[in-house]
Design a protein around this motif. Sequence first.
Motif, PDB file in Angstrom:
ATOM      1  N   THR A  27      31.219  44.166  43.120  1.00 26.22           N
ATOM      2  CA  THR A  27      31.097  45.184  44.289  1.00 26.22           C
ATOM      3  C   THR A  27      31.587  46.600  43.434  1.00 26.22           C
ATOM      4  O   THR A  27      32.262  46.245  42.413  1.00 26.22           O
ATOM      5  CB  THR A  27      32.088  45.173  45.350  1.00 26.22           C
ATOM      6  N   ALA A  28      31.226  47.567  43.846  1.00 23.00           N
ATOM      7  CA  ALA A  28      31.772  48.924  43.199  1.00 23.00           C
ATOM      8  C   ALA A  28      32.909  49.526  44.129  1.00 23.00           C
ATOM      9  O   ALA A  28      32.476  49.263  45.534  1.00 23.00           O
ATOM     10  CB  ALA A  28      30.568  49.871  43.052  1.00 23.00           C
ATOM     11  N   LEU A  29      34.067  49.707  43.895  1.00 26.82           N
ATOM     12  CA  LEU A  29      35.012  49.921  44.500  1.00 26.82           C
ATOM     13  C   LEU A  29      35.542  51.231  44.074  1.00 26.82           C
ATOM     14  O   LEU A  29      35.800  51.696  43.140  1.00 26.82           O
ATOM     15  CB  LEU A  29      36.320  48.966  44.319  1.00 26.82           C
ATOM     16  N   GLU A  30      36.368  51.855  45.081  1.00 29.49           N
ATOM     17  CA  GLU A  30      37.015  52.931  44.826  1.00 29.49           C
ATOM     18  C   GLU A  30      38.608  52.955  44.965  1.00 29.49           C
ATOM     19  O   GLU A  30      39.054  52.152  46.071  1.00 29.49           O
ATOM     20  CB  GLU A  30      36.717  54.109  45.960  1.00 29.49           C
ATOM     21  N   VAL A  31      39.164  52.723  43.938  1.00 32.63           N
ATOM     22  CA  VAL A  31      40.827  52.460  43.758  1.00 32.63           C
ATOM     23  C   VAL A  31      41.548  53.364  44.617  1.00 32.63           C
ATOM     24  O   VAL A  31      41.677  54.604  44.652  1.00 32.63           O
ATOM     25  CB  VAL A  31      41.123  52.646  42.265  1.00 32.63           C
ATOM     26  N   LEU A  32      42.225  52.717  45.581  1.00 37.93           N
ATOM     27  CA  LEU A  32      43.305  53.259  46.376  1.00 37.93           C
ATOM     28  C   LEU A  32      44.896  53.218  45.576  1.00 37.93           C
ATOM     29  O   LEU A  32      45.463  54.166  45.592  1.00 37.93           O
ATOM     30  CB  LEU A  32      43.320  52.833  47.565  1.00 37.93           C
ATOM     31  N   GLY A  33      44.990  52.140  45.141  1.00 37.72           N
ATOM     32  CA  GLY A  33      46.296  51.919  44.215  1.00 37.72           C
ATOM     33  C   GLY A  33      46.082  50.968  43.429  1.00 37.72           C
ATOM     34  O   GLY A  33      45.527  49.797  43.476  1.00 37.72           O
ATOM     35  N   PHE A  34      46.534  51.227  41.959  1.00 31.76           N
ATOM     36  CA  PHE A  34      46.335  50.104  41.001  1.00 31.76           C
ATOM     37  C   PHE A  34      47.668  49.867  40.158  1.00 31.76           C
ATOM     38  O   PHE A  34      48.121  50.972  39.546  1.00 31.76           O
ATOM     39  CB  PHE A  34      45.023  50.321  40.054  1.00 31.76           C
ATOM     40  N   ALA A  35      48.610  49.018  40.699  1.00 37.06           N
ATOM     41  CA  ALA A  35      49.896  49.084  40.058  1.00 37.06           C
ATOM     42  C   ALA A  35      49.934  48.399  38.949  1.00 37.06           C
ATOM     43  O   ALA A  35      50.034  47.059  39.010  1.00 37.06           O
ATOM     44  CB  ALA A  35      50.937  48.588  41.202  1.00 37.06           C
ATOM     45  N   SER A  36      49.871  48.720  37.848  1.00 37.26           N
ATOM     46  CA  SER A  36      49.817  48.014  36.521  1.00 37.26           C
ATOM     47  C   SER A  36      50.382  49.236  35.260  1.00 37.26           C
ATOM     48  O   SER A  36      50.699  50.147  35.890  1.00 37.26           O
ATOM     49  CB  SER A  36      48.552  47.237  36.110  1.00 37.26           C
ATOM     50  N   SER A  37      50.109  48.758  34.356  1.00 34.93           N
ATOM     51  CA  SER A  37      50.158  49.864  33.320  1.00 34.93           C
ATOM     52  C   SER A  37      49.136  50.843  32.890  1.00 34.93           C
ATOM     53  O   SER A  37      49.529  51.832  32.297  1.00 34.93           O
ATOM     54  CB  SER A  37      50.942  49.189  31.883  1.00 34.93           C
ATOM     55  N   GLY A  38      47.949  50.680  33.266  1.00 37.91           N
ATOM     56  CA  GLY A  38      46.992  51.250  32.869  1.00 37.91           C
ATOM     57  C   GLY A  38      45.588  50.823  33.964  1.00 37.91           C
ATOM     58  O   GLY A  38      45.487  49.670  34.679  1.00 37.91           O
ATOM     59  N   LEU A  39      44.753  51.512  34.008  1.00 33.99           N
ATOM     60  CA  LEU A  39      43.511  51.121  34.740  1.00 33.99           C
ATOM     61  C   LEU A  39      42.099  50.911  34.029  1.00 33.99           C
ATOM     62  O   LEU A  39      41.711  51.855  33.167  1.00 33.99           O
ATOM     63  CB  LEU A  39      43.013  52.339  35.845  1.00 33.99           C
ATOM     64  N   PRO A  40      41.587  49.741  34.311  1.00 30.43           N
ATOM     65  CA  PRO A  40      40.294  49.450  33.594  1.00 30.43           C
ATOM     66  C   PRO A  40      39.093  50.121  34.230  1.00 30.43           C
ATOM     67  O   PRO A  40      39.411  50.406  35.290  1.00 30.43           O
ATOM     68  CB  PRO A  40      40.334  47.797  33.692  1.00 30.43           C
ATOM     69  N   SER A  41      37.941  49.926  33.857  1.00 31.51           N
ATOM     70  CA  SER A  41      36.850  50.558  34.484  1.00 31.51           C
ATOM     71  C   SER A  41      36.156  49.310  35.339  1.00 31.51           C
ATOM     72  O   SER A  41      35.414  49.528  36.270  1.00 31.51           O
ATOM     73  CB  SER A  41      35.701  50.876  33.656  1.00 31.51           C
ATOM     74  N   GLY A  42      36.348  47.926  34.770  1.00 29.29           N
ATOM     75  CA  GLY A  42      35.639  46.768  35.281  1.00 29.29           C
ATOM     76  C   GLY A  42      36.751  45.890  35.471  1.00 29.29           C
ATOM     77  O   GLY A  42      37.428  45.784  34.448  1.00 29.29           O
ATOM     78  N   ILE A  43      36.455  44.926  36.315  1.00 30.54           N
ATOM     79  CA  ILE A  43      37.172  43.614  36.282  1.00 30.54           C
ATOM     80  C   ILE A  43      36.431  42.154  36.513  1.00 30.54           C
ATOM     81  O   ILE A  43      35.505  42.322  37.374  1.00 30.54           O
ATOM     82  CB  ILE A  43      38.535  43.682  37.298  1.00 30.54           C
ATOM     83  N   ASN A  44      36.828  41.310  35.823  1.00 31.45           N
ATOM     84  CA  ASN A  44      36.088  39.982  36.065  1.00 31.45           C
ATOM     85  C   ASN A  44      37.272  38.934  36.298  1.00 31.45           C
ATOM     86  O   ASN A  44      37.940  38.808  35.186  1.00 31.45           O
ATOM     87  CB  ASN A  44      35.142  39.793  34.943  1.00 31.45           C
ATOM     88  N   ILE A  45      37.666  38.465  37.368  1.00 29.23           N
ATOM     89  CA  ILE A  45      38.925  37.630  37.514  1.00 29.23           C
ATOM     90  C   ILE A  45      38.345  36.554  38.561  1.00 29.23           C
ATOM     91  O   ILE A  45      37.431  36.995  39.186  1.00 29.23           O
ATOM     92  CB  ILE A  45      40.213  38.249  37.800  1.00 29.23           C
ATOM     93  N   PRO A  46      38.972  35.491  38.597  1.00 28.95           N
ATOM     94  CA  PRO A  46      40.269  34.882  38.104  1.00 28.95           C
ATOM     95  C   PRO A  46      40.266  34.645  36.505  1.00 28.95           C
ATOM     96  O   PRO A  46      39.100  34.237  36.364  1.00 28.95           O
ATOM     97  CB  PRO A  46      40.879  34.089  38.720  1.00 28.95           C
ATOM     98  N   ASN A  47      41.283  34.785  35.688  1.00 30.51           N
ATOM     99  CA  ASN A  47      41.172  34.229  34.434  1.00 30.51           C
ATOM    100  C   ASN A  47      41.515  32.752  34.315  1.00 30.51           C
ATOM    101  O   ASN A  47      41.270  32.132  33.057  1.00 30.51           O
ATOM    102  CB  ASN A  47      42.069  34.846  33.669  1.00 30.51           C
ATOM    103  N   TYR A  48      41.637  31.917  35.547  1.00 35.29           N
ATOM    104  CA  TYR A  48      41.753  30.347  35.466  1.00 35.29           C
ATOM    105  C   TYR A  48      40.521  30.040  34.935  1.00 35.29           C
ATOM    106  O   TYR A  48      39.490  30.045  35.986  1.00 35.29           O
ATOM    107  CB  TYR A  48      42.472  29.849  36.660  1.00 35.29           C
ATOM    108  N   ASP A  49      40.321  29.191  34.023  1.00 35.76           N
ATOM    109  CA  ASP A  49      39.100  28.587  33.516  1.00 35.76           C
ATOM    110  C   ASP A  49      38.735  27.713  34.584  1.00 35.76           C
ATOM    111  O   ASP A  49      37.429  27.538  34.863  1.00 35.76           O
ATOM    112  CB  ASP A  49      39.400  27.910  32.216  1.00 35.76           C
TER     113      ASP A  49
END
Length: 692
Positions: A362-384
Motif C-alpha cells: 500500500t501507499a501510505l500517508e504517515v500520521l506519525g513515525f516515532a523513530s530516529s528517521g523516516l524511510p521512503s518505503g518499508i518491507n517487513i517483518p524482518n523475521y526470516d
Amino acid sequence: MASSLSLSATPRTVPYFALDVSTAFASLSTKEKLYSHHFNAAAWYGSMVCAAQLSVESPRALTLFYSLFAQNSIQALRAFSETAGDVAVDEFDRFLEYVALFYSNMGNYLSFGDSKFVPSCTKKSLLSILRSAPCSATQGLSPTEVEALVEQLYDASAGRTELGFAPRGTTAYYGPDVTEANVEAVDAVLAANNISPLNTRVFRAADGTFEVHVASARQAVRDLPSSGSEKVRLVYGDFHRAMSMVVYHLRLALPHVANDTQRSMLEAYVRHFESGHIDEHKESQRHWVRDQGPVVEVQIGFIESYRDPRGVRAEWEGFVAVVNKAQSLAYQHLVDGAPAFLSQLPWGKTFENDVFTKPDFTALEVLGFASSGLPSGINIPNYDDIRREIGFKNVYLANVVAAMSFKEKMSCVTDADWEAFKSHFMTAMQVGVGIHELLGHGSGKLFVKKADGTSNFDAATLNPLTGAPITSWYHEGETWSTRFLDLSNPMEECRAEAVALYLCVLPDILRIFGQQSVEDQNRTVHVVWLQMVRAGLIGLEFYSPDTKQWRQAHMRARFCILQTLLRAPNSIVRITHRPQERFLEITIDESRVRTDGHRAIGELLMHLNVNKAIGDAAAGRAYFEPLTAVDDEFLSIRETVMALRKPRRQFVQPHTRLSTATGAVELLTFDSSVAGAIEAMVQRHRDVPLLL
Ligand code: ZN
C-alpha cells in the motif's frame, strides 16, 4: 582536529518539511481516528528508546531541551538570552537549529549516516541560554551536571564522532566496558538459550556478569545456563516506564480495531511489550501480515538493526499511517504481476522461492513515525521464518517522498538531466522504491536445513558462481543477519537496489505507474538509474576515511552498484572530476542502459543472491568488500562531495490530541521550519512524556 569539528557542526540550512496528512486524516471515521490516536501515542511513548540506544547524553539532553521549550516560548527565551545572557541573535538561532535537528534524529547522531553533530553556537552561548531562561528547566540537574552534559554534546574527539564499537566509535546498545568480543560470546549464550537479542542491550555488572537488559514493562531477573566462562543474566524491564505506557495505549486502541485480526495483533503486541518475549512480537507480526489493506496501517516494536554495530539489535520504531487508495492501486497491480516480474531475475527458479505469496502493498500517508528517521518505503517483518511461512507486507510512504523541493538544482548532474529529474523524479521514486521493496527484499530463497533433517533444497544443487555442488546452507534458527552480521544490511540493500535497476526497464512495470509512451518510459528508467549512480557518488559522505568504515547501509549498497557499473566492460557511467574547481558530474549513457548496464547489474545480482541463498558469508564478503573499498581516486572525489554536500531534509510531524471538550481526535500541524519542529516536540511530549 579543526576540520572534523566543522564537519560535525549543525548545518545552517537544514530544510524542514511538514508531513502533510490532513486530507487523509479527515477521511477517517471516528473509530479509525481513535485507533490512530492511541496507536500513535503508543508509538511515541517508545521514542526515547531511540535516544537511549544512541548515547548516554541523548536522553538527558532531549529531556532538558523539551522542558526548556515547554516552559519558555521561543520568543521569551530569545529575549531573555539576549538581555540577561548576552547571547547574539545569530547564536540563539544556531541553538534552535541544533535542538530541532536533535529532536528530528532523537539524539545527537544523524539517523542517516550515524555521525555525531554538535551545536554550531559556542558552548558559552548554549550555557547562557540555559542559565538565562526565565523558567529554570534543568530537570533537577546541578549546574556542574549541566556543564558536564554540555561538554558531552560538544565532544568531537576520536571515538565519539560516529556510531560503532570502541575505540573506533561509540554505541549505547552496549555498556562502555563491553567489547565486541564480549558481545559475540554473550550472543552465543543467548542463541544457545533461544533468546533473541533484538530488543536488548548488554551491560557488565560489577562482578563481571553480563547483564542482557530486555525491553519490557514487567521486571524480572533470570540467570542463563552457559557452557562457556561468561556468566549471562537476563534483566527484564529495560525502559519499563515507557513500555508500560506503550501497553496502556495499545489497550486503549483495542476497542477501535477494524477486525479480529487487528485485535489479535494488538493483543500479541501487548503481551510482547509486557513480557519482552520476541515470540509474542513474532505472533503480532503473523497477524500484521494477514491484516491486508487496512485503512489505518500501523507497526510497533524493535524493527531495524541498522544502527547496532553488530547488526542484530534493533532500533525502536512505531508508526501510524493512512492508506492512499489511488496510489495503492498501482502497487496492487505490481503485486499481481510479481510472479511474472520475478521470473525475469537472473538467478532462475532454483534460487527463488517456489511460490510467491502475494503480499500486501500500500501507499501510505504517515500520521506519525516515532523513530530516529523516516524511510521512503518499508518491507517487513524482518523475521526470516515468518517471511518464509506467511509472507510480508510492503509500504510506500507517499507523503514522505512528496515532501520535496525542486527549486534548487541537484549537485553532480547536467542541466539536461536536471530537467529529467524535475519531470520524472516522483514516478522514478514510485517505481524504484516499489520494486526495491516488493521484488528486491521480497525475492530470493534461503536454503534451510531443519533440525529434523528435512530441507527446502536439493543437496545436489550446483552453485552457479563456482560450478561445484553447494556446500553451505542455513541451519534451523540461523538467519541472514546472524550469518552475515555487519554486512547483512548493506548487502541486502544492495540486492534490493540492484533488483530495482534490473527490473525497472520492464515496460509492463512502467505502464503500471502511468508511463505509457516510450518517451516517458525511457525518461523514468533514465532517472531511476541516474539517481542510483549519483547516490553512489554523493553517498561517499557516509564513508569515514579515518576508520575506513561505511556508516550507512543504503549508501554503501549504492557505492557497490556504482563500482560494479564502472568496472564492467564498456562502462555506461562517466564521472568528470576537477578537484581544483570543485567540479563533479556524473552521467550515464542512456542508450546502453538496457545492454551493457543491465548485464553488469545481472552479474552483481547473481553473486548477491546466490551467496545469500546458501548462506556463504565468506564468499559474499570476498565479493562485496573489495567493491565497497574506497581507493585514492574516490577519496579525492569524496573531498569534492563534502565541499558540495547539502544538509539532508528533516520532517516536522503532525500530532493528534483528544479534545478535552468533545473527546474527538484533533490533528495538530506545524510549520515547515526549525520553530515548527520545536513546537511539534513541545506539543507532542506535553501529551506523551519523554520516559525511559
Ligand atoms: Zn531496503
